[in-house]
Motif scaffolding. Structure first.
Motif, PDB file in Angstrom:
ATOM      1  N   SER A  62       0.804  -1.223   0.000  1.00 20.77           N
ATOM      2  CA  SER A  62       0.000   0.000   0.000  1.00 20.77           C
ATOM      3  C   SER A  62       0.838   1.274   0.000  1.00 20.77           C
ATOM      4  N   ARG A  63       2.149   1.136  -0.060  1.00 14.12           N
ATOM      5  CA  ARG A  63       3.050   2.293   0.071  1.00 14.12           C
ATOM      6  C   ARG A  63       2.690   3.440  -0.872  1.00 14.12           C
ATOM      7  N   GLU A  64       2.317   4.581  -0.289  1.00 14.25           N
ATOM      8  CA  GLU A  64       2.021   5.768  -1.106  1.00 14.25           C
ATOM      9  C   GLU A  64       3.316   6.349  -1.669  1.00 14.25           C
ATOM     10  N   HIS A  65       4.437   5.894  -1.102  1.00 17.19           N
ATOM     11  CA  HIS A  65       5.747   6.304  -1.600  1.00 17.19           C
ATOM     12  C   HIS A  65       5.879   6.009  -3.099  1.00 17.19           C
ATOM     13  N   THR A 104       4.512   3.894   7.402  1.00 12.43           N
ATOM     14  CA  THR A 104       3.564   4.662   6.589  1.00 12.43           C
ATOM     15  C   THR A 104       2.890   5.793   7.370  1.00 12.43           C
ATOM     16  N   SER A 138      -0.949  -3.124   3.300  1.00 12.93           N
ATOM     17  CA  SER A 138      -1.920  -3.835   2.462  1.00 12.93           C
ATOM     18  C   SER A 138      -2.400  -5.143   3.072  1.00 12.93           C
ATOM     19  N   ILE A 180      -4.420   0.934   3.494  1.00 12.24           N
ATOM     20  CA  ILE A 180      -4.602   2.309   3.022  1.00 12.24           C
ATOM     21  C   ILE A 180      -3.238   2.965   2.841  1.00 12.24           C
ATOM     22  N   THR A 209      -0.709   6.575   2.896  1.00 11.28           N
ATOM     23  CA  THR A 209      -0.393   7.530   3.959  1.00 11.28           C
ATOM     24  C   THR A 209      -1.367   8.707   4.004  1.00 11.28           C
TER      25      THR A 209
END
Lengths: 195, 470
Positions: free
Chosen positions: A76-79, B36, B129, B144, B146
């Protein structure tokens, strides 16, 4: 967040399916506590190969990425979104995106445009034959154009509106704080707390 | 028309529904960790916002912590700074943090169920995740990003569009020696890494009912590897028995009210799923991955596939690339693949039943010479429980390393990594290129296959140890 209406730029073909977020930015870069400066992590292990598309001179300065199906799977890393944006990408085009990546992109201001795989194949051909071809992604009309190629793309309506207005999600939600408080008053007693 | 489990839990958390907008969903539990969250806390600070519900938020240190020498300062200065940031942030915003060394510390998806925080009918999110794990209790557990972490901290809600629902019905009984891990790997191979995109999965059927809570957690954990943000299993007596008596479980009259509510959650008989997949449990056997995404798996008894086996050009290219990266030859028996490192642990298979299963196979045996085996409990509690049962001694006697709790070799963010070219049999969840360390090659397996592989040195099932190769 900056407003997004129409973007025109050159595009890079990424001929790979299942590009997971570990490839987009490896875990080593996730130790950072800042929100910017991830461009060096983008596709870090693939960029060690001199022939990787982003290393080729003809694809310098690109701002549109055209990728195979199931882009952004895994973590899920938004990075991953930050790394793409820090590198200079404004748009990723693919036939399928992973759900979490797509959600994160909408929050960060990166447009994920969904088209048929046949359109991806046509775009690949165009930008491989002439890497200088400008690709225009019009969020208002939801259309991609490039050297005679035209295709409608899919984007969630609400995300589209937020991107076009450059709105902050939290600010929007806090307009409904009374409804949140009312909901909380009705929550069952048996729900756990962490304290 | 009736509703599905997912629809019921969703509907019970809608704070606001309006045309043209996503639903505003209330979040019952927010799990956070060091990786995160720092940018989310910075965002709160910059906007002068606060954490709305500290009492529905918890933090732990898991992803980048070492699993040895935890009494010493973390050697990597960047990891240390990230852990420091979590400690400062949780202190400033008043959130409980299970620091390294605390008896409640461990992998975020292991500590919430074990303390009773995870219960049926909840909405649970985390910037990770594998939050899908919590769906095993009949909750919606979702990973979700960040920005969403910041949103939940500030508002205890998330704007989300309802998902479609997919039933995965597993009929019949799993054969002896076939585990929840084999089942989920087979399901992912069947529907593909994108098969669950846009859906919440619900695992149903006789084989699912027969699973323990820990097996159910293994299943739901890997829903994301099939592309689904959440996977769920309806709560039943197995679920209630697991939750009852845990620290955060409802007590007294609250318990009765809770169970009465939980009993309303299972999917109605006349509910319609958007898609249904049916799996025959009786046909399954130990299952492993050969490629570089979790959908590239096959029965252990099969051969490595060839690009020529596929007609779709995308699959053909993906297979070619995977075989090159994994350094495998098409057509070779999967059982002949030689392994350098065996890893038992992670949020997928780092619970006590997983360790017991591996220990039972290793008891009185030695791991193959030259092979490295690491056993990493998912939490401090799991570690202590295993030690009370003497499992640590079984692992040590077999030649395996017994570690402290953490995410460890699942993701290459801490000192536990594969060297370039090294090949692992791993009970974790992702076989992506470089996932366990740059250049490392990963085969996903069950704890039982991991233990048998450690003994034989090549990918093996426990059945191989008693002489019958197939």
């Amino acid at each position: 967040m900056d407003k997004f209406t129409v973007h025109t730029g050159t595009a890079a073909p990424l001929r790979a399916s299942n590009v997971d977020t570990d490839q987009i930015v490896p875990a080593e870069y996730l130790k950072r506590i800042t929100r910017h400066g991830f461009e060096d992590g983008l596709f870090n292990s693939w960029r060690k190969d001199a022939n990787f598309v982003l290393n080729r001179p003809e694809y310098q300065g690109v701002s549109v990425l055209v990728a195979g199906p199931d882009f952004g799977t895994g973590s899920s890393r938004e990075h991953a979104v930050w790394a793409l944006m820090d590198y200079g990408f404004k748009v990723v085009i693919s036939s399928r995106f992973a759900d979490i990546f797509r959600g994160n992109s909408g929050k960060g201001g990166l447009l994920t445009a969904v088209v048929e795989q046949s359109s991806v194949e046509q775009l690949w051909k165009i930008i491989e034959e002439d890497p200088t071809t400008p690709v225009t992604v019009d969020l208002v009309a939801q259309v991609i154009t490039a050297a005679g190629f035209t295709a409608k793309f899919e984007v969630d309506n609400y995300v589209r509106w937020r991107l076009m207005e450059g709105l902050d999600d939290i600010g929007l939600t806090l307009k409904h704080v009374d409804e949140i408080t009312a909901f909380e008053a009705k929550r069952p007693r048996f729900k756990p707390t962490t304290v | 028309m009736g509703r599905t489990l997912a629809q019921k839990v969703w509907d019970d958390h809608v704070v606001r529904r309006a045309d043209g907008e996503p639903d505003l969903l209330y979040i019952d539990l927010h799990l956070t960790h060091e990786v995160t969250s720092p940018q989310a806390f910075d965002g709160l600070r910059a906007a002068e916002r606060t954490v709305r519900r500290k009492d529905l938020t918890i933090a732990t240190e898991d992803h980048n912590v070492p699993t040895t020498d935890i009494d010493k300062p973390i050697a990597d200065p960047i990891s240390r700074a990230q852990i420091e940031a979590l400690r400062i942030n949780t202190k400033e915003f008043g959130i409980e943090n299970y620091e390294l060394g605390n008896k409640e510390q461990g992998i975020v998806h292991i500590i919430a169920p074990q303390s009773g925080l995870t219960q049926p009918g909840m909405t649970i999110v985390c910037g990770d995740s594998h939050t899908s794990t919590h769906g095993a209790f009949g909750s919606i557990g979702m990973g979700i990003g960040t920005s969403e972490v910041e949103h939940v901290l500030a508002t205890q809600t998330l704007p989300l569009k309802p998902f479609k629902t997919m039933a995965i019905t597993v009929n019949g009984k799993l054969p002896i020696g076939v585990t929840a891990k084999d089942l989920i790997l087979a399901i992912i191979a069947e529907i593909g890494t994108g098969g669950g995109q846009g859906y919440i999965l619900e695992y149903r059927g006789e084989a699912i009912r027969a699973l323990s809570m820990e097996g159910r957690m293994t299943m739901c954990n890997m829903s994301i590897e099939a592309g689904a943000r959440a996977g769920m299993i309806a709560p039943d007596e197995t679920t209630y028995a697991y939750v009852q008596g845990r620290d955060h479980a409802p007590k007294g009259a609250d318990w009765d009210d809770a169970v009465a509510y939980w009993k309303t959650l299972p999917t109605d008989a006349d509910a319609v799923f958007d898609r249904e997949v049916i799996i025959d449990a009786t046909k399954l056997s130990p299952f492993v991955t050969w490629g570089t995404n979790p959908g590239q798996g096959a029965p252990l008894s099969a051969n490595v596939p060839s690009p020529d086996d596929y007609t779709d050009p995308v699959d053909k290219t993906a297979t070619e690339k995977a075989l090159a990266y994994m350094d495998l030859t098409a057509g070779m028996p999967i059982r002949d693949i030689k392994i350098d490192t065996v890893f038992v642990g992670s949020c997928t298979n780092g619970r006590i039943e997983d360790l017991r299963a591996a220990a039972e196979i290793l008891k009185g045996k030695k791991i193959a010479s030259g092979l490295r085996m690491m056993v990493v409990p998912g939490s401090v509690r799991v570690r202590l429980e295993a030690m009370a049962e003497g499992l640590d001694k079984v692992f040590a006697d077999a030649g395996a390393e017994w570690r402290e709790a953490g995410c460890s070799m699942c993701l290459g963010m801490n000192p536990d990594k594969l060297a370039p070219g090294e090949r692992s049999a791993s009970t974790s969840n992702r076989n992506f290129e470089g996932r366990q360390g740059p250049g490392g090659r990963t085969h996903l397996v069950s704890p039982q296959v991991a233990a048998a592989t450690a003994i034989r040195g090549t990918l093996s099932s426990p059945a191989d140890l008693v002489g019958s190769a197939n």
